[in-house]
Design an enzyme around this catalytic site. Structure first.
Site, PDB file in Angstrom:
ATOM      1  N   ALA A 154     -73.628 -45.428   4.726  1.00  0.00           N
ATOM      2  CA  ALA A 154     -73.659 -43.966   4.823  1.00  0.00           C
ATOM      3  C   ALA A 154     -72.262 -43.404   5.085  1.00  0.00           C
ATOM      4  O   ALA A 154     -71.894 -42.357   4.539  1.00  0.00           O
ATOM      5  CB  ALA A 154     -74.615 -43.543   5.938  1.00  0.00           C
ATOM      6  N   TYR A 155     -71.499 -44.100   5.912  1.00  0.00           N
ATOM      7  CA  TYR A 155     -70.127 -43.667   6.217  1.00  0.00           C
ATOM      8  C   TYR A 155     -69.278 -43.625   4.951  1.00  0.00           C
ATOM      9  O   TYR A 155     -68.606 -42.620   4.670  1.00  0.00           O
ATOM     10  CB  TYR A 155     -69.525 -44.627   7.244  1.00  0.00           C
ATOM     11  CG  TYR A 155     -68.056 -44.427   7.508  1.00  0.00           C
ATOM     12  CD1 TYR A 155     -67.605 -43.374   8.293  1.00  0.00           C
ATOM     13  CD2 TYR A 155     -67.110 -45.304   6.990  1.00  0.00           C
ATOM     14  CE1 TYR A 155     -66.253 -43.188   8.549  1.00  0.00           C
ATOM     15  CE2 TYR A 155     -65.755 -45.138   7.234  1.00  0.00           C
ATOM     16  CZ  TYR A 155     -65.338 -44.080   8.021  1.00  0.00           C
ATOM     17  OH  TYR A 155     -63.998 -43.906   8.258  1.00  0.00           O
ATOM     18  N   LEU A 156     -69.312 -44.699   4.174  1.00  0.00           N
ATOM     19  CA  LEU A 156     -68.517 -44.728   2.945  1.00  0.00           C
ATOM     20  C   LEU A 156     -68.998 -43.683   1.947  1.00  0.00           C
ATOM     21  O   LEU A 156     -68.200 -43.042   1.253  1.00  0.00           O
ATOM     22  CB  LEU A 156     -68.574 -46.123   2.324  1.00  0.00           C
ATOM     23  CG  LEU A 156     -67.871 -47.238   3.100  1.00  0.00           C
ATOM     24  CD1 LEU A 156     -68.074 -48.576   2.397  1.00  0.00           C
ATOM     25  CD2 LEU A 156     -66.383 -46.943   3.264  1.00  0.00           C
TER      26      LEU A 156
END
Length: 217
Positions: free
Chosen positions: A130-132
């Site tokens: 999700a961060y990327l």
């Protein structure tokens, strides 16, 4: 130079505030926790209470009025779930860029991450994926705007002392980099308007920061 740091209590932002203050610039750090004001002041920045997760474009644009540049350094941070990667790392950047346009602040530096813009490797956990993805979407939004933007993708961040030397380019290979060197690169980018429109990766290296900025990538 008046530079507004979105995510002003982050480790890179505090280091950047110190570098800007030392050379006579005016860093303004946006923070959401009033208890962080003393840390920001110690770094040489003026604190402004504003939470990008719960603020409007108009509220942020009012803070940006008269600024020379915006640095988006906010992040949900370790321990946060996947949802906040989107509300902070993506939506916060979108809000900041929209507010910069509204306030007429053209220079915009975005701290992203190495690995953004590429499919997450097999086996990547949900939060890192999700961060990327959030960083990728934030980059894509910024590229569509009428701003003098530069995206900086650091490698794995460490708290080691600054070395003053980096490897910088469109693709540099995965490695570590001290946060202090990332802050120095951001200062150099602020002084290099010709880097507008570039998406750059940065890791530790052997080229002095200023020379790395002026070297064709």
């Amino acid at each position: 130079m008046r530079v507004v740091l979105v995510g002003g209590h982050g480790k890179i932002a505090l280091l950047l505030a110190g570098l800007l203050s030392e050379r006579g610039d005016e860093p303004v750090a946006l923070i959401r926790n009033p208890e962080h004001e003393a840390d920001v002041a110690a770094a040489g920045a003026r604190a402004v209470l504003l939470d990008v997760e719960h603020s409007s474009v108009d509220q942020l644009a009012a803070v940006l009025e008269g600024a020379d540049a915006v640095v988006f350094a906010a992040g949900a941070g370790a321990g946060s779930g996947a949802a906040r990667k989107y509300t902070v790392d993506r939506d916060g950047s979108v809000l900041a860029a929209t507010a910069a346009e509204a306030a007429g602040v053209r220079r915009f530096l975005q701290i992203s991450s190495m690995g953004a813009g590429e499919p997450a490797p097999d086996g990547t956990d949900e939060v890192w994926r999700a961060y990327l993805d959030a960083k990728t979407q934030a980059e894509e939004d910024l590229r569509g705007r009428d701003l003098d933007w530069t995206v900086l993708r650091p490698g794995r961040l460490t708290d080691d002392p600054a070395t003053g030397a980096v490897t910088l380019g469109a693709r540099v290979g995965r490695s570590d980099i001290p946060r202090a060197d990332v802050a120095a690169v951001l200062v150099a980018l602020l002084d290099a308007p010709e880097t507008a429109g570039a998406t750059l990766e940065v890791v530790a290296g052997e080229t002095p920061v200023v020379a790395a900025i002026t070297t064709p990538w």
